[in-house]
Write a protein that holds these residues in place. Sequence first.
Motif, PDB file in Angstrom:
ATOM      1  N   ARG A 106     -13.893  15.528 -29.907  1.00  0.00           N
ATOM      2  CA  ARG A 106     -14.202  16.068 -31.244  1.00  0.00           C
ATOM      3  C   ARG A 106     -15.074  17.318 -31.139  1.00  0.00           C
ATOM      4  N   ASP A 107     -15.303  17.775 -29.908  1.00  0.00           N
ATOM      5  CA  ASP A 107     -16.171  18.936 -29.682  1.00  0.00           C
ATOM      6  C   ASP A 107     -15.384  20.090 -29.085  1.00  0.00           C
ATOM      7  N   ASP A 108     -15.711  21.299 -29.547  1.00  0.00           N
ATOM      8  CA  ASP A 108     -15.182  22.489 -28.897  1.00  0.00           C
ATOM      9  C   ASP A 108     -15.808  22.550 -27.504  1.00  0.00           C
ATOM     10  N   MET A 109     -15.025  22.947 -26.525  1.00  0.00           N
ATOM     11  CA  MET A 109     -15.522  22.990 -25.152  1.00  0.00           C
ATOM     12  C   MET A 109     -15.037  24.259 -24.455  1.00  0.00           C
ATOM     13  N   VAL A 110     -15.738  24.603 -23.388  1.00  0.00           N
ATOM     14  CA  VAL A 110     -15.350  25.715 -22.524  1.00  0.00           C
ATOM     15  C   VAL A 110     -15.300  25.163 -21.106  1.00  0.00           C
ATOM     16  N   ALA A 111     -14.230  25.482 -20.394  1.00  0.00           N
ATOM     17  CA  ALA A 111     -14.060  24.992 -19.024  1.00  0.00           C
ATOM     18  C   ALA A 111     -13.717  26.155 -18.100  1.00  0.00           C
ATOM     19  N   GLN A 112     -13.873  25.918 -16.811  1.00  0.00           N
ATOM     20  CA  GLN A 112     -13.463  26.900 -15.800  1.00  0.00           C
ATOM     21  C   GLN A 112     -12.858  26.137 -14.635  1.00  0.00           C
ATOM     22  N   ALA A 113     -11.735  26.643 -14.150  1.00  0.00           N
ATOM     23  CA  ALA A 113     -11.045  26.037 -13.013  1.00  0.00           C
ATOM     24  C   ALA A 113     -11.399  26.800 -11.742  1.00  0.00           C
ATOM     25  N   CYS A 131      -4.390  34.751 -13.677  1.00  0.00           N
ATOM     26  CA  CYS A 131      -4.737  33.342 -13.516  1.00  0.00           C
ATOM     27  C   CYS A 131      -5.797  32.937 -14.537  1.00  0.00           C
ATOM     28  N   PHE A 132      -5.583  31.781 -15.122  1.00  0.00           N
ATOM     29  CA  PHE A 132      -6.565  31.214 -16.035  1.00  0.00           C
ATOM     30  C   PHE A 132      -7.892  30.973 -15.328  1.00  0.00           C
ATOM     31  N   CYS A 133      -7.856  30.876 -14.007  1.00  0.00           N
ATOM     32  CA  CYS A 133      -9.077  30.605 -13.237  1.00  0.00           C
ATOM     33  C   CYS A 133     -10.004  31.818 -13.159  1.00  0.00           C
ATOM     34  N   PHE A 134      -9.518  32.998 -13.540  1.00  0.00           N
ATOM     35  CA  PHE A 134     -10.359  34.197 -13.496  1.00  0.00           C
ATOM     36  C   PHE A 134     -11.462  34.165 -14.553  1.00  0.00           C
ATOM     37  N   ASN A 135     -11.231  33.418 -15.628  1.00  0.00           N
ATOM     38  CA  ASN A 135     -12.163  33.408 -16.762  1.00  0.00           C
ATOM     39  C   ASN A 135     -12.405  31.986 -17.262  1.00  0.00           C
ATOM     40  N   GLN A 136     -13.469  31.845 -18.023  1.00  0.00           N
ATOM     41  CA  GLN A 136     -13.721  30.580 -18.705  1.00  0.00           C
ATOM     42  C   GLN A 136     -12.642  30.382 -19.766  1.00  0.00           C
ATOM     43  N   GLN A 137     -12.271  29.132 -19.984  1.00  0.00           N
ATOM     44  CA  GLN A 137     -11.211  28.803 -20.928  1.00  0.00           C
ATOM     45  C   GLN A 137     -11.758  27.987 -22.096  1.00  0.00           C
ATOM     46  N   PRO A 138     -11.901  28.610 -23.274  1.00  0.00           N
ATOM     47  CA  PRO A 138     -12.363  27.859 -24.445  1.00  0.00           C
ATOM     48  C   PRO A 138     -11.211  27.074 -25.059  1.00  0.00           C
ATOM     49  N   LEU A 139     -11.533  25.876 -25.537  1.00  0.00           N
ATOM     50  CA  LEU A 139     -10.510  25.062 -26.176  1.00  0.00           C
ATOM     51  C   LEU A 139     -11.170  24.246 -27.287  1.00  0.00           C
ATOM     52  N   ALA A 140     -10.707  24.478 -28.499  1.00  0.00           N
ATOM     53  CA  ALA A 140     -11.272  23.791 -29.660  1.00  0.00           C
ATOM     54  C   ALA A 140     -10.932  22.299 -29.613  1.00  0.00           C
ATOM     55  N   ALA A 141     -11.726  21.522 -30.304  1.00  0.00           N
ATOM     56  CA  ALA A 141     -11.546  20.064 -30.358  1.00  0.00           C
ATOM     57  C   ALA A 141     -10.128  19.718 -30.787  1.00  0.00           C
ATOM     58  N   GLY A 142      -9.501  18.802 -30.051  1.00  0.00           N
ATOM     59  CA  GLY A 142      -8.174  18.327 -30.396  1.00  0.00           C
ATOM     60  C   GLY A 142      -7.037  19.288 -30.098  1.00  0.00           C
ATOM     61  N   ASN A 143      -7.311  20.419 -29.496  1.00  0.00           N
ATOM     62  CA  ASN A 143      -6.261  21.416 -29.244  1.00  0.00           C
ATOM     63  C   ASN A 143      -5.716  21.333 -27.823  1.00  0.00           C
ATOM     64  N   ASP A 144      -4.534  21.960 -27.668  1.00  0.00           N
ATOM     65  CA  ASP A 144      -3.868  22.065 -26.379  1.00  0.00           C
ATOM     66  C   ASP A 144      -3.722  23.539 -26.027  1.00  0.00           C
ATOM     67  N   LEU A 170     -11.381  21.424 -12.482  1.00  0.00           N
ATOM     68  CA  LEU A 170     -11.825  21.909 -13.781  1.00  0.00           C
ATOM     69  C   LEU A 170     -13.250  21.440 -14.054  1.00  0.00           C
ATOM     70  N   TYR A 171     -14.118  22.380 -14.413  1.00  0.00           N
ATOM     71  CA  TYR A 171     -15.523  22.094 -14.679  1.00  0.00           C
ATOM     72  C   TYR A 171     -15.870  22.406 -16.130  1.00  0.00           C
ATOM     73  N   ASP A 172     -16.742  21.598 -16.713  1.00  0.00           N
ATOM     74  CA  ASP A 172     -17.253  21.832 -18.064  1.00  0.00           C
ATOM     75  C   ASP A 172     -18.295  22.939 -18.000  1.00  0.00           C
ATOM     76  N   MET A 173     -18.020  24.044 -18.677  1.00  0.00           N
ATOM     77  CA  MET A 173     -18.932  25.193 -18.682  1.00  0.00           C
ATOM     78  C   MET A 173     -19.513  25.442 -20.079  1.00  0.00           C
ATOM     79  N   THR A 174     -19.378  24.477 -20.959  1.00  0.00           N
ATOM     80  CA  THR A 174     -19.802  24.666 -22.344  1.00  0.00           C
ATOM     81  C   THR A 174     -21.255  25.112 -22.444  1.00  0.00           C
ATOM     82  N   ALA A 175     -22.135  24.483 -21.689  1.00  0.00           N
ATOM     83  CA  ALA A 175     -23.562  24.831 -21.741  1.00  0.00           C
ATOM     84  C   ALA A 175     -23.842  26.210 -21.145  1.00  0.00           C
ATOM     85  N   LYS A 176     -22.928  26.713 -20.305  1.00  0.00           N
ATOM     86  CA  LYS A 176     -23.117  28.008 -19.649  1.00  0.00           C
ATOM     87  C   LYS A 176     -22.035  28.999 -20.070  1.00  0.00           C
ATOM     88  N   ALA A 177     -21.470  28.794 -21.236  1.00  0.00           N
ATOM     89  CA  ALA A 177     -20.359  29.635 -21.693  1.00  0.00           C
ATOM     90  C   ALA A 177     -20.797  31.071 -21.906  1.00  0.00           C
TER      91      ALA A 177
END
Length: 189
Positions: A106-113, A131-144, A170-177
Amino acid sequence: MSDQGPNNSKIVKRLLLTVAGMFAFGFALVPLYDVFCEVTGFNGRTNNEPAAVSQHEVDKSRTVRVQFITRNAQGIPWKFEPEINEVRVHPGEVRVVNFLASNPTRDDMVAQAIPSIAPAEASLYLNKVECFCFNQQPLAAGNDAEMPMQFYIDPEIPDHITTFTLSYTLYDMTAKATPESLALLESTE
């Protein structure tokens, strides 16, 4: 007895300097190791900079099997997987493989591979154009999201490398977005 006093203090000073030097070397070792791995491809590290599109001729006389593995670091609940588990590629041929991510929270998140390759020697010949791995990847809650990785294998890859595995963690980078990632999240709401 008075001769041992100055000798003991010299020994103690030398030992303290040695300990301080070892401590400083320990701190310097991690960034030096990272640079070494990036330059040499040691430990399966890949370059995280876009490569130019191949101007090489495609070597149709052989194929290299590229396997894809994904995993989530502890604490990231996303579903993350390659669209296909492997491809066979002619060296010099540009290919695109999509990776699928889903944020079931239910939370928006940012990840990095973070990528890794085995055997490590193959990392010297994998060139990622996009490559998606070059940058952080934001993804809103419930989205694909569908995240592409466009690559080619250098035709100079040694003949003994016929298969390699590209793994993404894949790492959670939300706190360091980054501000850019947060702006992308806000624009999707």
